[in-house]
Design a protein around this motif. Structure first.
Motif, PDB file in Angstrom:
ATOM      1  N   VAL A   4       0.878  -1.346  -0.022  1.00 44.79           N
ATOM      2  CA  VAL A   4      -0.005  -0.133   0.025  1.00 44.79           C
ATOM      3  C   VAL A   4       0.922   1.185   0.049  1.00 44.79           C
ATOM      4  CG1 VAL A   4      -1.941   1.224   1.227  1.00 44.79           C
ATOM      5  CG2 VAL A   4      -1.835  -1.264   1.223  1.00 44.79           C
ATOM      6  N   GLU A   5       0.551   2.446  -0.822  1.00 45.21           N
ATOM      7  CA  GLU A   5       1.293   3.428  -0.733  1.00 45.21           C
ATOM      8  C   GLU A   5       1.383   4.076   0.629  1.00 45.21           C
ATOM      9  OE1 GLU A   5       3.581   6.515  -2.264  1.00 45.21           O
ATOM     10  OE2 GLU A   5       2.690   4.684  -3.217  1.00 45.21           O
ATOM     11  N   PRO A   6       2.381   4.272   1.228  1.00 46.85           N
ATOM     12  CA  PRO A   6       2.644   4.786   2.591  1.00 46.85           C
ATOM     13  C   PRO A   6       1.900   5.991   2.827  1.00 46.85           C
ATOM     14  CG  PRO A   6       4.699   4.234   1.572  1.00 46.85           C
ATOM     15  CD  PRO A   6       3.823   4.270   0.484  1.00 46.85           C
ATOM     16  N   ASN A   7       1.773   7.089   1.701  1.00 44.62           N
ATOM     17  CA  ASN A   7       1.057   8.375   2.173  1.00 44.62           C
ATOM     18  C   ASN A   7      -0.581   7.733   2.041  1.00 44.62           C
ATOM     19  OD1 ASN A   7       3.141   9.856   2.180  1.00 44.62           O
ATOM     20  ND2 ASN A   7       3.131  10.300   0.101  1.00 44.62           N
ATOM     21  N   ALA A   8      -0.883   6.864   1.409  1.00 46.02           N
ATOM     22  CA  ALA A   8      -2.505   6.465   1.241  1.00 46.02           C
ATOM     23  C   ALA A   8      -2.592   5.848   2.719  1.00 46.02           C
ATOM     24  CB  ALA A   8      -2.755   5.756   0.348  1.00 46.02           C
ATOM     25  N   PHE A   9      -1.918   4.939   3.107  1.00 43.77           N
ATOM     26  CA  PHE A   9      -1.803   4.255   4.207  1.00 43.77           C
ATOM     27  C   PHE A   9      -2.271   5.161   5.611  1.00 43.77           C
ATOM     28  CE2 PHE A   9      -0.271   2.036   8.176  1.00 43.77           C
ATOM     29  CZ  PHE A   9      -1.156   0.860   8.250  1.00 43.77           C
ATOM     30  N   VAL A  10      -1.375   6.023   5.502  1.00 43.06           N
ATOM     31  CA  VAL A  10      -1.250   7.009   6.630  1.00 43.06           C
ATOM     32  C   VAL A  10      -2.688   7.878   6.586  1.00 43.06           C
ATOM     33  CG1 VAL A  10      -0.262   9.307   7.377  1.00 43.06           C
ATOM     34  CG2 VAL A  10       1.332   7.455   6.968  1.00 43.06           C
ATOM     35  N   ALA A  11      -3.038   8.363   5.323  1.00 46.35           N
ATOM     36  CA  ALA A  11      -4.316   8.900   5.122  1.00 46.35           C
ATOM     37  C   ALA A  11      -5.530   7.995   5.662  1.00 46.35           C
ATOM     38  CB  ALA A  11      -4.370   9.430   3.916  1.00 46.35           C
ATOM     39  N   ALA A  12      -5.640   6.885   5.319  1.00 48.13           N
ATOM     40  CA  ALA A  12      -6.501   5.734   5.883  1.00 48.13           C
ATOM     41  C   ALA A  12      -6.419   5.656   7.396  1.00 48.13           C
ATOM     42  CB  ALA A  12      -6.139   4.646   5.198  1.00 48.13           C
ATOM     43  N   GLU A  41       6.198   8.612  11.628  1.00 43.94           N
ATOM     44  CA  GLU A  41       6.117  10.137  11.559  1.00 43.94           C
ATOM     45  C   GLU A  41       4.998  10.870  11.628  1.00 43.94           C
ATOM     46  OE1 GLU A  41       9.320  11.017  11.212  1.00 43.94           O
ATOM     47  OE2 GLU A  41      10.262   9.010  10.761  1.00 43.94           O
ATOM     48  N   CYS A  42       3.872  10.180  11.885  1.00 41.24           N
ATOM     49  CA  CYS A  42       2.470  11.029  11.880  1.00 41.24           C
ATOM     50  C   CYS A  42       2.310  11.090  13.488  1.00 41.24           C
ATOM     51  CB  CYS A  42       1.377  10.231  11.077  1.00 41.24           C
ATOM     52  SG  CYS A  42      -0.185  11.231  11.169  1.00 41.24           S
ATOM     53  N   GLU A  43       2.309  12.160  13.775  1.00 38.51           N
ATOM     54  CA  GLU A  43       2.142  12.474  15.163  1.00 38.51           C
ATOM     55  C   GLU A  43       0.559  12.241  15.706  1.00 38.51           C
ATOM     56  OE1 GLU A  43       3.390  16.405  16.336  1.00 38.51           O
ATOM     57  OE2 GLU A  43       5.394  16.359  15.710  1.00 38.51           O
ATOM     58  N   GLU A  44      -0.240  12.492  14.865  1.00 38.12           N
ATOM     59  CA  GLU A  44      -1.762  12.118  15.284  1.00 38.12           C
ATOM     60  C   GLU A  44      -1.723  10.532  15.544  1.00 38.12           C
ATOM     61  OE1 GLU A  44      -4.197  13.409  12.044  1.00 38.12           O
ATOM     62  OE2 GLU A  44      -3.366  15.532  12.069  1.00 38.12           O
ATOM     63  N   VAL A  45      -0.952   9.812  15.185  1.00 42.43           N
ATOM     64  CA  VAL A  45      -0.941   8.083  15.313  1.00 42.43           C
ATOM     65  C   VAL A  45      -0.202   7.823  16.366  1.00 42.43           C
ATOM     66  CG1 VAL A  45      -0.860   6.003  14.086  1.00 42.43           C
ATOM     67  CG2 VAL A  45      -1.448   8.012  12.914  1.00 42.43           C
ATOM     68  N   HIS A  46       0.302   8.854  17.051  1.00 42.27           N
ATOM     69  CA  HIS A  46       1.370   8.289  18.037  1.00 42.27           C
ATOM     70  C   HIS A  46       0.778   7.604  19.277  1.00 42.27           C
ATOM     71  CE1 HIS A  46       4.963  11.140  16.973  1.00 42.27           C
ATOM     72  NE2 HIS A  46       4.843   9.991  16.094  1.00 42.27           N
ATOM     73  N   ASP A  47      -0.373   8.093  19.690  1.00 39.53           N
ATOM     74  CA  ASP A  47      -1.077   7.534  20.818  1.00 39.53           C
ATOM     75  C   ASP A  47      -1.666   6.109  20.622  1.00 39.53           C
ATOM     76  OD1 ASP A  47      -0.458   9.853  22.297  1.00 39.53           O
ATOM     77  OD2 ASP A  47      -2.368  10.823  21.883  1.00 39.53           O
ATOM     78  N   HIS A  48      -1.759   5.863  19.395  1.00 40.66           N
ATOM     79  CA  HIS A  48      -2.467   4.370  18.951  1.00 40.66           C
ATOM     80  C   HIS A  48      -1.437   3.503  18.434  1.00 40.66           C
ATOM     81  CE1 HIS A  48      -6.494   6.247  18.879  1.00 40.66           C
ATOM     82  NE2 HIS A  48      -5.862   7.303  18.537  1.00 40.66           N
ATOM     83  N   LEU A  49      -0.168   4.031  18.794  1.00 33.56           N
ATOM     84  CA  LEU A  49       1.051   3.140  18.243  1.00 33.56           C
ATOM     85  C   LEU A  49       1.079   1.717  18.950  1.00 33.56           C
ATOM     86  CD1 LEU A  49       3.824   5.276  17.485  1.00 33.56           C
ATOM     87  CD2 LEU A  49       2.655   3.989  15.818  1.00 33.56           C
TER      88      LEU A  49
END
Length: 444
Positions: A4-12, A41-49
């Protein structure tokens, strides 16, 4: 696992968080290593890592899982280095990756190790008690140390034929790195986790001992305990000698500043220094209880004259005397040192030549036992060192039972000369009448 394209996966991922407030496992299973690393690298996802990474590792294809763990570990090292990852998710990510390191190949472990060593200096500067990439170092090195044969290219251009060569390379890189003084405690704790022969760690221990003057005084007790655990038999005695010299220098600086009515530096505050010294002594006492060879080494240092009997050494000996096995030999050692110092002081007072020769020939200058003992008594009464009182009582009894030192030839000759001058007195002068009567009696 689909590509999956990394940018597309981060957007999903971001869309799932906005709509449902969580990330489904099915979405994570569609990502490859590059996409999962991009999520870091996406700070919005850090809490869900804490949920994303375990799900990604569980769903990973066994053939590509090692690459996924390596990519995530490298991304985590970068995030920890720049300090943009919060403490809670950082700690959980370190734990998750630590569980996966055992399944990695030598090349993957070496890549993670190189990433940690490359950012070691900035990691040490940023380490403030929270999670940091240095925690991966002992885990990688312990796994690499068990490798019997390999062919791995190292960062300095050389290649390693086995795990021992990789460990030696890493320790050399750590030794060559500039250490901030405030990070030495955390570094020592990380080095303690290494499962390598202690002889390989002694250059690192020696560098820490040379940096003692730069360490915050409040960190000395904990750092002392870590250094004693890191040192081998010879290294532990070096730690004791370095601590003794360091505390004697700080106490001398305090006394010099007080004598000149100067402002004592904050790091040399006498009260704080006394409490820190007491805490260091207690840490050494605890280390001796765990390793009694350390106590025997301390006594050998004192008897051989390699450790000067100063305020720190005396308090250390009195604390050592609280251990039942060392009570008698320690008190005997103190009495012997006090007697020898008093005897040397007596010789120096009687002969200027002896005084000048002693100053040149003696590696450790003679101490002043009277002042040392009085200072120890005052410290036990006012500095919270009440645990030294039983040792002081035993020492006082031993000094009272000790016979006075034998007098030297110079001292005996001087005292005998004074005694003869006092006993041989001239006869009283005769009066004039007595002298005339004597002359009359002498006439025929």
């Amino acid at each position: 696992m689909e590509n999956v394209e990394p940018n597309a996966f981060v957007a999903a991922i971001q869309e799932a968080l906005c709509e449902r407030g969580r990330v489904e496992d099915d979405l994570v299973k569609q990502a490859d290593a590059t996409s999962i690393a991009a999520v870091m690298e996406c700070e919005e996802v850090h809490d869900h890592l804490v949920t994303v990474l375990p799900a990604a590792f569980e769903a990973a294809d066994p053939a590509h899982k090692a690459s996924l763990v390596e990519a995530v570990a490298l991304a985590l090292v970068r995030k920890l280095d720049d300090g943009t990852l919060a403490e809670a998710p950082a700690k959980k990510c370190l734990e998750t990756i630590g569980l996966e390191l055992g399944a990695l190949s030598t090349s993957h472990l070496a890549a993670i190790l190189e990433a940690v060593l490359e950012r070691l200096q900035s990691t040490l500067r940023a380490a403030n008690g929270g999670p940091h990439a240095l925690e991966l170092l002992p885990k990688c090195l312990n796994l690499l140390a068990t490798v019997e044969r390999c062919d791995v290219a190292l960062g300095d251009g050389s290649s390693a034929a086995d795990g021992a060569a990789i460990v030696a390379y890493a320790l050399k890189a750590i030794l060559a790195t500039a250490w901030p003084a405030g990070c030495m405690l955390g570094l020592a704790m990380s080095l303690r986790e290494l499962e390598v022969p202690k002889g390989q760690l002694q250059p690192l221990v020696g560098k820490m001992l040379r940096r003692l003057p730069d360490v915050e005084v409040s960190q000395l007790p904990a750092l002392t305990y870590q250094l004693l655990l890191l040192g081998d038999a010879d290294g532990k005695t070096k730690v004791l000698r370095a601590l003794n010299a360091h505390f004697d220098e700080m106490l001398a600086a305090c006394q010099a500043a007080a004598a000149k009515d100067e402002l004592v530096p904050t790091r040399l505050d006498p009260d704080q220094l006394g409490h820190v010294q007491g805490a260091v002594v207690l840490h050494i006492q605890l280390a001796v209880k765990q390793d009694q060879a350390l106590g025997l080494g301390l006594l050998r240092l004192l008897k051989s004259g390699q450790l000067r009997l100063g305020p720190f050494a005396l308090s250390l000996l009195l604390s050592l005397a609280r251990i039942k096995r060392f009570e008698e030999p320690t008190v005997s050692a103190i009495v012997s040192l006090v007697r020898s110092d008093l005897q040397l002081a007596s010789h120096c007072a009687l002969s200027p030549w002896v005084a000048s020769f002693a100053a040149l020939a003696t590696a450790c200058p003679p101490a002043k036992p009277n002042a040392l003992l009085l200072a120890a008594v005052r410290a036990s009464a006012a500095g919270g060192w009440d645990h030294l009182v039983p040792s002081l009582v035993a020492l006082a009894a031993a000094l009272l039972d000790s016979p006075p030192p034998a007098a030297s030839a110079a001292g005996r000759s001087r005292r005998s000369r004074v005694r003869r001058e006092r006993t041989v007195r001239p006869s009283p002068p005769c009066s004039s009448s007595d002298s005339r009567a004597a002359r009359v009696r002498s006439l025929p």
